[in-house]
Scaffold this motif. Structure first.
Motif, short mmCIF file in Angstrom:
data_model
loop_
_atom_site.label_atom_id
_atom_site.label_comp_id
_atom_site.label_asym_id
_atom_site.label_seq_id
_atom_site.Cartn_x
_atom_site.Cartn_y
_atom_site.Cartn_z
N LEU A 253 42.85 38.94 28.36
CA LEU A 253 43.29 39.15 29.75
C LEU A 253 42.75 37.99 30.55
O LEU A 253 41.55 37.89 30.81
CB LEU A 253 42.78 40.49 30.30
CG LEU A 253 43.55 41.73 29.81
CD1 LEU A 253 42.99 42.23 28.51
CD2 LEU A 253 43.57 42.81 30.87
N SER B 74 42.55 35.73 33.79
CA SER B 74 42.78 35.63 35.24
C SER B 74 42.44 34.20 35.63
O SER B 74 42.15 33.38 34.78
CB SER B 74 41.87 36.62 35.97
OG SER B 74 40.53 36.24 35.80
N ILE C 105 36.30 32.40 36.55
CA ILE C 105 35.41 31.64 35.68
C ILE C 105 35.23 32.35 34.33
O ILE C 105 35.13 31.71 33.28
CB ILE C 105 34.02 31.48 36.36
CG1 ILE C 105 34.16 30.65 37.63
CG2 ILE C 105 33.01 30.81 35.41
CD1 ILE C 105 32.90 30.65 38.50
N ASP C 106 35.23 33.68 34.38
CA ASP C 106 34.77 34.43 33.21
C ASP C 106 35.77 34.52 32.05
O ASP C 106 35.39 34.32 30.90
CB ASP C 106 34.41 35.86 33.64
CG ASP C 106 33.44 35.87 34.81
OD1 ASP C 106 32.64 34.91 34.90
OD2 ASP C 106 33.48 36.80 35.62
N SER C 107 37.01 34.85 32.38
CA SER C 107 37.92 35.14 31.27
C SER C 107 38.21 33.93 30.36
O SER C 107 38.29 34.12 29.14
CB SER C 107 39.20 35.82 31.76
OG SER C 107 39.72 35.17 32.89
N PHE D 53 48.39 38.90 34.92
CA PHE D 53 49.11 39.76 35.84
C PHE D 53 49.20 39.05 37.18
O PHE D 53 48.17 38.77 37.80
CB PHE D 53 48.37 41.09 36.00
CG PHE D 53 48.35 41.88 34.72
CD1 PHE D 53 49.40 42.75 34.41
CD2 PHE D 53 47.31 41.73 33.81
CE1 PHE D 53 49.40 43.46 33.21
CE2 PHE D 53 47.31 42.44 32.61
CZ PHE D 53 48.34 43.30 32.31
N ARG E 167 43.14 48.43 37.12
CA ARG E 167 42.61 47.85 35.89
C ARG E 167 43.02 48.67 34.68
O ARG E 167 43.27 48.14 33.61
CB ARG E 167 41.08 47.71 35.97
CG ARG E 167 40.64 46.70 37.04
CD ARG E 167 39.22 46.26 36.87
NE ARG E 167 38.97 45.79 35.50
CZ ARG E 167 39.44 44.64 35.03
NH1 ARG E 167 40.14 43.83 35.78
NH2 ARG E 167 39.19 44.29 33.79
N GLY F 42 36.77 39.25 30.36
CA GLY F 42 35.59 38.50 30.80
C GLY F 42 34.59 39.37 31.54
O GLY F 42 33.83 38.86 32.35
N GLN G 36 28.59 43.11 37.16
CA GLN G 36 28.95 41.92 37.95
C GLN G 36 29.63 42.29 39.27
O GLN G 36 29.37 41.70 40.29
CB GLN G 36 29.85 41.00 37.12
CG GLN G 36 29.86 39.58 37.61
CD GLN G 36 30.93 38.76 36.91
OE1 GLN G 36 32.12 38.95 37.13
NE2 GLN G 36 30.50 37.82 36.08
N GLN H 119 32.84 46.73 37.19
CA GLN H 119 32.17 46.44 35.91
C GLN H 119 30.83 47.15 35.77
O GLN H 119 29.95 46.71 35.03
CB GLN H 119 32.02 44.92 35.73
CG GLN H 119 33.40 44.24 35.66
CD GLN H 119 33.34 42.74 35.59
OE1 GLN H 119 32.39 42.16 35.06
NE2 GLN H 119 34.34 42.08 36.12
P1 ATP Z 1 37.24 36.35 36.08
O1 ATP Z 1 36.24 35.38 36.58
O2 ATP Z 1 37.57 36.16 34.64
O3 ATP Z 1 38.46 36.38 36.97
P2 ATP Z 1 36.07 38.47 37.53
O4 ATP Z 1 34.63 38.35 37.63
O5 ATP Z 1 36.88 38.01 38.68
O6 ATP Z 1 36.56 37.76 36.20
P3 ATP Z 1 37.50 41.01 37.55
O7 ATP Z 1 38.47 40.54 38.55
O8 ATP Z 1 36.84 42.33 37.71
O9 ATP Z 1 36.31 39.99 37.25
O10 ATP Z 1 38.20 41.02 36.16
C1 ATP Z 1 37.53 41.36 35.01
C2 ATP Z 1 38.37 40.91 33.83
O11 ATP Z 1 39.66 41.52 33.88
C3 ATP Z 1 38.63 39.42 33.83
O12 ATP Z 1 37.58 38.70 33.22
C4 ATP Z 1 39.91 39.34 33.04
O13 ATP Z 1 39.65 39.45 31.65
C5 ATP Z 1 40.65 40.60 33.51
N1 ATP Z 1 41.53 40.32 34.65
C6 ATP Z 1 41.27 40.45 35.96
N2 ATP Z 1 42.32 40.09 36.71
C7 ATP Z 1 43.30 39.73 35.86
C8 ATP Z 1 44.65 39.26 36.01
N3 ATP Z 1 45.20 39.08 37.20
N4 ATP Z 1 45.35 39.00 34.90
C9 ATP Z 1 44.81 39.16 33.67
N5 ATP Z 1 43.55 39.59 33.48
C10 ATP Z 1 42.81 39.88 34.54
#
Ligand code: ATP
Ligand code: MG
Length: 395
Positions: free
Chosen positions: A184, A186, A189-191, A210, A266, A288, A293, A297
């Motif tokens: 997944l 986004s 930074i994390d994913s 998404f 989510r 991610g 966090q 999460q």
């Molecule tokens: P990231 O830095 O990866 O965006 P985040 O700290 O912003 O993570 P969240 O927005 O809670 O954390 O998302 C947690 C995880 O859910 C993300 O690491 C990613 O794997 C998934 N995710 C979140 N938003 C999307 C998106 N729009 N499309 C696909 N995956 C998503």
């Protein structure tokens, strides 16, 4: 000076009967990363992989490409000596030392690997004789067999090779040796880091993003495509599925309590990602997430999100602090792109006070309010998704 690289791998060596399979995966990934740079020849022989470079190859580009192949512990630029006739080998090794070390106030030790067991000298004999030759030719050098400044390694096979340098590779297992997962992805930074880490264990990566137009822009989408391209230098080509999430998000927003919005959203992301994963032979989902966090999460939130999946969900960053994640993202080159300020579909609809300890029963009750239309909306999202093939190397 160099026409070839010698590749050393660590963990593959431990795989017993499957070793050949892992080596083949590694050779394939090396070829993929080098293909667009020229006509390289990648061969395996006796626990070694050699990469022979074309005449006009670029050293820096080659080092960069090899540095992104999982399964490589280290690689050494080597000089190939087209003979194993001893005096010529000595002369060539001496010429190499002459060129490579213009300043020669160091200690050294000769190491020998002998793939050619018929050779007239044993490995220890080669070391002694070569050491003597080098001392004779360069009297300013000194031997130190315990803590040398430099190892000068000579390999005798059908030809001879000499090298004295090891460049660190990324380690891990070659991609393709361990199935496929759905990341997944986004724009954060994390994913991308999460995808990198799972792929490092030999896993092919596809991805799903998404997006919620017009709330998220084309530029936000382009940022995700750019991130996919950056990590594809490591993971190999990525099929990126882009799902239009606007309708579902709006419907949840209009129908469910706002403080539960993020969790419910989510859960639908996970459900849809899992459908796409199963349709594409992926054996796991990757996110991610990291404990605590953000509100979505916490342990309770992760449990609530996890509850809708039957595939395993891998969260390689689960115990990482943000700073540790940032360090990896800087190392792999995704950080600069990740911090570009484009909106993310999660941040647009966030509630002021999201639940941090969601009760799954309560969430399920709220989700029942969606029963009228959600099923059809999910099907539409799946049918209208876009699929892009993204590759950093190759093509
Ligand atoms: P990231 O830095 O990866 O965006 P985040 O700290 O912003 O993570 P969240 O927005 O809670 O954390 O998302 C947690 C995880 O859910 C993300 O690491 C990613 O794997 C998934 N995710 C979140 N938003 C999307 C998106 N729009 N499309 C696909 N995956 C998503
Ligand atoms: Mg995010």
């Amino acid at each position: 000076m160099y026409r070839a690289f010698l590749i050393k791998y660590a963990e593959i060596g431990l795989k017993g009967k499957n070793r050949s399979y892992f080596e083949d995966c590694l050779c394939k990934q090396i070829r993929n990363n080098l293909r667009s740079l020229g006509e390289y020849v990648v061969t395996k022989e006796q626990g070694r992989i050699f990469v022979e470079c074309p005449e006009d190859y670029d050293y820096e580009d080659t080092v960069e490409a090899l540095g992104k192949v999982f399964g490589i512990a280290s690689f050494s630029p080597v000089v190939i000596i087209d003979t194993i006739e001893w005096e010529q080998v000595c002369r060539a090794v001496g010429d190499y030392v002459d060129k490579f070390f213009p300043v020669r106030d160091f200690t050294f030790k000769v190491e020998c690997k002998r793939g050619n067991k018929e050779y007239f000298m044993t490995s220890p004999e080669v070391c002694v004789e070569m050491g003597a030759y080098l001392l004779d030719r360069f009297p300013e050098l000194k031997v130190d067999v315990h803590h040398p400044d430099h190892y000068i390694t000579v390999e005798i096979r059908n030809r001879a090779y000499v090298y004295c340098q090891a460049i660190a590779g990324p380690g891990g297992m070659p991609v393709g040796s361990n199935g496929k997962a759905m990341l997944l992805l986004s724009g954060g930074i994390d994913s991308p880091v999460a995808g990198y880490m799972v792929s490092k264990r030999g896993v092919y990566m596809d991805a799903v993003y998404f997006h919620a137009p017009p709330y998220t822009s084309e530029r936000a989408k382009q940022k995700v495509i750019d991130l996919a391209r950056i990590i594809s230098a490591y993971t190999g080509p990525i099929h990126l599925h882009i799902v239009n999430f606007t309708e579902i998000q709006m419907y949840i927003y209009e129908t469910c309590p706002h403080e539960e919005l993020t969790i419910i959203m989510r859960r639908y992301m996970m459900r849809i990602a899992e459908r796409i994963a199963k349709d594409n032979n992926c054996l796991a989902l990757v996110t991610g997430e990291s404990i605590g966090q953000v509100a979505s999460q916490t342990m309770q939130s992760l449990a609530a999100t996890n509850a809708v999946c039957t595939l395993p969900v891998f969260r390689p960053l689960i115990g990482f602090d943000k700073q540790e994640i940032v360090e990896v993202s800087e190392k792999i080159g995704s950080y600069e792109t990740s911090i570009l300020p484009y909106e993310d579909c999660c941040t647009i609809f966030v509630a002021k006070h999201p639940v941090t300890k969601p009760d799954i029963k309560v969430i399920e009750r709220s989700e029942r309010l969606l029963a009228d239309k959600i099923h059809e909306m999910v099907e539409t999202a799946l049918q209208t998704k876009e699929k892009l093939r993204i590759a950093s190397y190759e093509d």
